[in-house]
Design a protein around this motif. Sequence first.
Motif, PDB file in Angstrom:
ATOM      1  N   LEU A 159       0.839  -1.195   0.000  1.00 36.13           N
ATOM      2  CA  LEU A 159       0.000   0.000   0.000  1.00 36.13           C
ATOM      3  C   LEU A 159       0.878   1.251   0.000  1.00 36.13           C
ATOM      4  O   LEU A 159       1.868   1.316   0.726  1.00 36.13           O
ATOM      5  CB  LEU A 159      -0.918   0.024   1.219  1.00 36.13           C
ATOM      6  CG  LEU A 159      -2.091  -0.948   1.221  1.00 36.13           C
ATOM      7  CD1 LEU A 159      -2.782  -0.923   2.577  1.00 36.13           C
ATOM      8  CD2 LEU A 159      -3.078  -0.597   0.120  1.00 36.13           C
ATOM      9  N   PRO A 160       0.515   2.254  -0.777  1.00 37.29           N
ATOM     10  CA  PRO A 160       1.302   3.490  -0.820  1.00 37.29           C
ATOM     11  C   PRO A 160       1.079   4.334   0.430  1.00 37.29           C
ATOM     12  O   PRO A 160       0.029   4.256   1.076  1.00 37.29           O
ATOM     13  CB  PRO A 160       0.772   4.201  -2.062  1.00 37.29           C
ATOM     14  CG  PRO A 160      -0.644   3.729  -2.173  1.00 37.29           C
ATOM     15  CD  PRO A 160      -0.648   2.304  -1.702  1.00 37.29           C
ATOM     16  N   ASP A 161       2.060   5.158   0.759  1.00 37.27           N
ATOM     17  CA  ASP A 161       1.896   6.095   1.884  1.00 37.27           C
ATOM     18  C   ASP A 161       0.840   7.147   1.561  1.00 37.27           C
ATOM     19  O   ASP A 161       0.104   7.577   2.450  1.00 37.27           O
ATOM     20  CB  ASP A 161       3.237   6.774   2.195  1.00 37.27           C
ATOM     21  CG  ASP A 161       4.275   5.793   2.723  1.00 37.27           C
ATOM     22  OD1 ASP A 161       3.873   4.786   3.340  1.00 37.27           O
ATOM     23  OD2 ASP A 161       5.469   6.029   2.502  1.00 37.27           O
ATOM     24  N   THR A 162       0.785   7.567   0.308  1.00 38.09           N
ATOM     25  CA  THR A 162      -0.227   8.535  -0.132  1.00 38.09           C
ATOM     26  C   THR A 162      -1.397   7.766  -0.733  1.00 38.09           C
ATOM     27  O   THR A 162      -1.232   7.070  -1.740  1.00 38.09           O
ATOM     28  CB  THR A 162       0.349   9.491  -1.193  1.00 38.09           C
ATOM     29  OG1 THR A 162       1.484  10.173  -0.649  1.00 38.09           O
ATOM     30  CG2 THR A 162      -0.700  10.510  -1.618  1.00 38.09           C
ATOM     31  N   PRO A 163      -2.585   7.855  -0.148  1.00 40.42           N
ATOM     32  CA  PRO A 163      -3.723   7.112  -0.691  1.00 40.42           C
ATOM     33  C   PRO A 163      -3.993   7.494  -2.148  1.00 40.42           C
ATOM     34  O   PRO A 163      -3.766   8.629  -2.561  1.00 40.42           O
ATOM     35  CB  PRO A 163      -4.888   7.526   0.220  1.00 40.42           C
ATOM     36  CG  PRO A 163      -4.244   7.993   1.482  1.00 40.42           C
ATOM     37  CD  PRO A 163      -2.946   8.608   1.074  1.00 40.42           C
ATOM     38  N   VAL A 164      -4.478   6.538  -2.910  1.00 39.87           N
ATOM     39  CA  VAL A 164      -4.804   6.776  -4.319  1.00 39.87           C
ATOM     40  C   VAL A 164      -6.153   7.487  -4.405  1.00 39.87           C
ATOM     41  O   VAL A 164      -7.169   6.966  -3.928  1.00 39.87           O
ATOM     42  CB  VAL A 164      -4.866   5.457  -5.110  1.00 39.87           C
ATOM     43  CG1 VAL A 164      -5.210   5.744  -6.574  1.00 39.87           C
ATOM     44  CG2 VAL A 164      -3.551   4.701  -5.008  1.00 39.87           C
ATOM     45  N   ALA A 165      -6.174   8.671  -4.998  1.00 42.72           N
ATOM     46  CA  ALA A 165      -7.436   9.373  -5.246  1.00 42.72           C
ATOM     47  C   ALA A 165      -8.108   8.767  -6.469  1.00 42.72           C
ATOM     48  O   ALA A 165      -7.455   8.242  -7.367  1.00 42.72           O
ATOM     49  CB  ALA A 165      -7.178  10.860  -5.468  1.00 42.72           C
TER      50      ALA A 165
END
Length: 326
Positions: free
Chosen positions: A161-167
């Motif tokens: 999972l990325p640190d920045t959520p996927v918009a």
Amino acid sequence: MARIGYTLLTEQSGPKQLVRYAVSAERAGFDFEVCSDHYFPWLSAQGQAPYAWSVLGAVAHATDRVELFTYVTCPTMRYHPAVVAQKAATLQILADGRFTLGLGTGENLNEHVVGKRWPTVTRRQEMLREAIQIIRELFTGDLVDWKGEHFEVDSARLWDLPDTPVAIATAVSGDRSVEMFAPLSDHLIAVEPNRDLVASWHETRRATGLPGQVRVIGQLPICWDPDRDTAVRRAHEQFRWFGGGWAVNSDLPTTAGFDGATRYVRPEDVAASIPCGPDLDAIVDAVGAYREAGFTDIALVQIGDEHQERFLAEAAEPLLDKLRAG
């Protein structure tokens, strides 16, 4: 000030060329880049259709600053939504938080290849709504089991999972799609400068307690060339399908169908709707319609692979200067 983007059009360029153009577009000063996700070109004259997600992975590695979008991916037929969620999370990691997942109901042209019946627009919208719900669940990192009307997910979990959520940005075209997708999405995608559609999106979000002012992403085809007649010929050869509108474009299954449906479209018809030639002010005026309709982001499509490098080298920077001054 609206952000100006560049389109990586997979229908007209090969994968290595697209990565090269992405780097050049970032260098020229574009704010973001969107990538189409096609299995077929619209017309045989375009002649390409590489896999968008491989291209975007390479672009994420080759660029440093520009935001990246799928424009758009259909997460319902050719791809299962659980697979889209995994691809999007991985790409966000590779892009260091620069990626937005653009989603839509798709086109028969690309989705028919897996041998499934093409659904009605109402069913396609219902499938997309359920797909977004599944993708959102998987983005939490939790174990997901799902049995819905259209999809099943059996003990799935995203391990990277990325640190920045996927918009998520969703393409809409009318009141029904706004009502369905505004509460589920972070941003709006639309292909026409429709002020009423944008206002309806904001109002629908505010009515559900969500922030009303979000990004509104549009796309504008152009055909820059030092010679206007050459530009008009190229736009007619490769982009005359554009005037059919999405009610038609979503349903035709083959390039032959698009060729037949557009055989009576004249070069002057295309030139009346697409800025063609060396006049940068004509492009600025066309972008202005999107700005006035409330769009925050406008991605330009330079038509034709053979003039991409010249466009990026000669026209992109002065055009961006004019757009930002305007």
